[in-house]
Enzyme design. Structure first.
Site, PDB file in Angstrom:
ATOM      1  N   SER A 128      -6.327 -65.065 114.435  1.00 42.61           N
ATOM      2  CA  SER A 128      -6.009 -64.038 115.431  1.00 42.61           C
ATOM      3  C   SER A 128      -6.005 -62.703 114.700  1.00 42.61           C
ATOM      4  CB  SER A 128      -4.622 -64.295 116.042  1.00 42.61           C
ATOM      5  OG  SER A 128      -4.177 -63.181 116.802  1.00 42.61           O
ATOM      6  N   TYR A 169       4.679 -66.266 115.650  1.00 45.98           N
ATOM      7  CA  TYR A 169       3.279 -66.620 115.920  1.00 45.98           C
ATOM      8  C   TYR A 169       2.387 -66.028 114.835  1.00 45.98           C
ATOM      9  CZ  TYR A 169      -1.329 -66.778 118.111  1.00 45.98           C
ATOM     10  OH  TYR A 169      -2.667 -66.988 118.354  1.00 45.98           O
TER      11      TYR A 169
END
Length: 282
Positions: free
Chosen positions: A135, A148
């Site tokens: 990501s 995360y």
């Protein structure tokens, strides 16, 4: 002979779109999903070149059986796309340890176990390509997604190290780092801390609300992302990291500029932590 893809997390989003495009391009593909009914329509459309395998990456027996099923069907695995993952929203202080550990099991440890199961096949072949979907949050973090980001920062470091270990064996490794795409990541695929702390209302809570409200309206197109991933696999010189989306491009470059400025500002202090030059070789 068509190369064989193994794509995890194909129930929705980029994983599902990638599976469709890979099969349409004439490749063989194994579609990993916790519920194979979610991909039965895709497999039905490509009965000779597609297989669905039941895969929850937190379950070692399913990791082992899925790889065996693919070997039995196709005899090999050339491309592994580690796409399965979940999100979680909450400030660092608000976040629940149980949920955070569960996210790490999926986003990092489960991925690593699956990769270890596939690597012996690639080593025997002296070829292969592992693509880990990280990501932009593996490079730049924000309020409400700290844990995360931690899973993705860990995955980025893992990916870089793995790439250097397996390159002499003919195996490529790439981290795919998307920004916001129109998937379920910010919707049903992400849990959040049940209790909020008022002091984080302007930081973590505000960013969480913004991300949730933007779900379904993100700039990223899963179809275009899938084309980019296929392009990387077909390239003679695959990158170690591929950013996907304008926000990822801008975010990463902004981080690099800020880091360089800070590193240079503190250069004297940094270098001064070593022994003096005349003592270094003693």
């Amino acid at each position: 002979m068509s190369k064989v893809w193994f794509i995890t997390g194909t129930s929705s989003g980029i994983g599902k779109e990638l599976a469709k495009q890979v099969l349409a391009a004439g490749y063989n593909a194994a579609l990993g999903a916790r519920k194979t009914d979610d991909v039965k329509d895709i497999v039905a459309a490509y009965p000779d070149t597609a297989i669905a395998v039941t895969l929850d990456v937190t379950k070692e027996d399913q990791i082992v059986s899925s790889v065996k099923d693919i070997e039995q069907k196709f005899g090999r695995i050339y491309i592994l796309v580690n796409n399965a993952g979940i999100g979680y929203f909450g400030s660092i202080e608000e976040s629940e340890e149980t949920e955070v550990r569960h996210m790490f099991e999926i986003n990092f440890f489960g991925l690593a176990k699956l990769t270890n199961q596939v690597l012996p096949i690639m080593r025997r072949q002296k070829s292969g390509h592992i693509l880990n979907v990280t990501s932009i949050l593996s490079l730049v973090s924000y309020p409400a997604v700290g844990f995360y980001s931690a899973t993705k920062f860990a995955l980025d470091g893992y990916t870089e190290s793995l790439s250097k270990e397996v390159a002499p064996l003919g195996i490529k490794v790439t981290a795919i780092a998307p920004s916001s795409f129109r998937t379920d990541w910010a919707g049903r695929s992400a849990n959040e801390a049940p209790n909020t702390i008022e002091d984080y209302k302007g930081t973590a809570d505000a960013n969480k609300t913004s991300i949730r409200n933007n779900s379904g309206k993100q700039a990223g197109d899963p179809a275009r992302a899938s084309k980019a991933i296929i392009k990387v696999v077909e390239s003679d010189k695959a990158p170690l990291r591929l950013l996907l989306g304008e926000a990822a491009f801008k975010g990463a470059n902004g981080k690099l500029v800020a880091m360089k400025a800070e590193i240079d500002e503190w250069a004297e202090t940094t270098i001064g932590a070593d022994f003096p030059k005349e003592e270094k070789n003693k």
